[in-house]
Motif scaffolding. Structure first.
Motif, mmCIF file in Angstrom:
data_model
loop_
_atom_site.group_PDB
_atom_site.id
_atom_site.type_symbol
_atom_site.label_atom_id
_atom_site.label_comp_id
_atom_site.label_asym_id
_atom_site.label_seq_id
_atom_site.Cartn_x
_atom_site.Cartn_y
_atom_site.Cartn_z
ATOM 1 N N SER A 1 0.448 -0.821 0.001
ATOM 2 C CA SER A 1 0.297 0.176 0.282
ATOM 3 C C SER A 1 0.699 1.215 0.067
ATOM 4 O O SER A 1 0.408 2.100 -0.284
ATOM 5 C CB SER A 1 -1.091 -0.051 1.039
ATOM 6 N N MET A 2 1.994 1.311 -0.053
ATOM 7 C CA MET A 2 3.190 2.647 0.211
ATOM 8 C C MET A 2 3.694 2.350 -0.457
ATOM 9 O O MET A 2 4.879 3.137 -0.472
ATOM 10 C CB MET A 2 3.649 2.287 1.830
ATOM 11 N N GLY A 3 4.358 1.226 -1.836
ATOM 12 C CA GLY A 3 4.865 1.444 -2.679
ATOM 13 C C GLY A 3 4.908 2.009 -3.967
ATOM 14 O O GLY A 3 3.826 2.427 -4.585
ATOM 15 N N ALA A 4 6.203 2.085 -4.326
ATOM 16 C CA ALA A 4 6.550 3.139 -5.187
ATOM 17 C C ALA A 4 6.979 2.819 -6.760
ATOM 18 O O ALA A 4 8.134 2.026 -5.977
ATOM 19 C CB ALA A 4 6.471 4.690 -5.086
ATOM 20 N N VAL A 5 7.255 2.873 -7.960
ATOM 21 C CA VAL A 5 7.958 3.179 -8.663
ATOM 22 C C VAL A 5 8.764 4.413 -9.172
ATOM 23 O O VAL A 5 8.013 5.787 -9.271
ATOM 24 C CB VAL A 5 7.537 2.393 -9.957
ATOM 25 N N VAL A 6 10.535 4.412 -8.623
ATOM 26 C CA VAL A 6 10.397 6.368 -8.910
ATOM 27 C C VAL A 6 11.510 5.074 -10.356
ATOM 28 O O VAL A 6 13.039 5.185 -9.963
ATOM 29 C CB VAL A 6 11.177 6.414 -8.022
ATOM 30 N N PRO A 7 11.693 7.110 -11.341
ATOM 31 C CA PRO A 7 12.301 6.970 -12.654
ATOM 32 C C PRO A 7 13.837 7.714 -12.160
ATOM 33 O O PRO A 7 13.252 8.595 -10.979
ATOM 34 C CB PRO A 7 12.013 7.923 -13.389
ATOM 35 N N LEU A 8 14.946 7.053 -11.845
ATOM 36 C CA LEU A 8 15.731 8.040 -12.035
ATOM 37 C C LEU A 8 16.509 8.289 -12.935
ATOM 38 O O LEU A 8 16.851 7.392 -14.025
ATOM 39 C CB LEU A 8 16.780 6.773 -11.441
ATOM 40 N N VAL A 9 16.406 9.925 -13.460
ATOM 41 C CA VAL A 9 17.004 10.366 -14.653
ATOM 42 C C VAL A 9 17.865 11.372 -13.888
ATOM 43 O O VAL A 9 17.793 11.859 -13.870
ATOM 44 C CB VAL A 9 15.569 11.358 -15.403
ATOM 45 N N PRO A 10 19.107 11.345 -14.579
ATOM 46 C CA PRO A 10 20.618 11.687 -14.790
ATOM 47 C C PRO A 10 19.567 13.282 -14.358
ATOM 48 O O PRO A 10 19.290 14.007 -15.529
ATOM 49 C CB PRO A 10 21.950 11.498 -15.807
ATOM 50 N N ALA A 11 20.496 13.838 -13.021
ATOM 51 C CA ALA A 11 20.291 15.516 -13.959
ATOM 52 C C ALA A 11 21.451 15.886 -13.994
ATOM 53 O O ALA A 11 22.360 17.909 -14.900
ATOM 54 C CB ALA A 11 20.373 16.152 -11.987
ATOM 55 N N ILE A 12 22.954 15.402 -14.351
ATOM 56 C CA ILE A 12 24.350 15.795 -14.494
ATOM 57 C C ILE A 12 25.002 14.679 -14.906
ATOM 58 O O ILE A 12 24.465 13.642 -14.629
ATOM 59 C CB ILE A 12 25.061 16.385 -13.397
#
Length: 179
Positions: free
Chosen positions: A89-100
């Protein structure tokens, strides 16, 4: 190291000195109750011959390394992350996109391993013909096959974190330890 204290498999104790150890992004050489004994073992080349540490900070484990390979940070890396220990119920999928772009001589773990595989003559076998980005796409596509409700990778990157809907049979992480 023993089967009782360290989970050693195939015998009651380690009968040979440690030849090679690799520590990736965990400072694990410095994270337990017998740190002074461990440090003495790891500093004695008769007991532990070679230590490679891959990290993006100068941790206590990194100070023990024979070879320190500079890893990228999440600001420099392309990945998809999830909070695997959270309940559904608290799970999430997070994209990590390069900032630099990676700074200085830092390289992702994938690029480090690809370079090693190339030197060992097994680059094609290791990469299976995929770049880091292609592996991210391939693995995310596999996750979408298991859970078709996940957004496309492109949509995830555009919209940001995706909250995962809890299945009815939600598992509570580490439930056996809850009192």
């Amino acid at each position: 190291m023993t089967d009782k204290t360290d989970g050693l498999q195939g015998g009651e104790k380690l009968n040979n000195p440690i030849k090679f150890m690799i520590c990736y992004a965990g400072n694990m050489l410095n994270q337990h109750s017998q740190i002074n004994k461990t440090r003495a073992i790891l500093e004695d080349e008769k007991l532990c011959e070679y230590i490679v540490v891959v990290d993006n900070h100068m941790t206590p484990s990194a100070r023990m390394a024979d070879l320190l390979l500079p890893d990228v940070t999440t600001l420099e890396n392309t990945e998809v992350s999830s909070d695997g220990y959270a309940s559904g119920s608290m799970g999430a999928v997070v994209p990590l996109v390069p900032a630099i772009k990676p700074m200085y001589e830092c390289r992702s773990a994938y690029n480090i391993c690809t370079g090693l595989a190339e030197r060992f003559g097994i680059k094609d076998q290791y990469t299976e013909g995929r770049t880091h980005e292609e592996w991210v796409e391939y693995l995310y596509a596999g996750a979408r096959k298991k859970d078709p409700q996940l957004p496309t990778l492109e949509a995830l990157r555009e919209r940001g974190p995706y909250k995962v809907t809890a299945p009815e049979d939600t598992r509570v992480a580490l439930a056996d330890f809850n009192v």
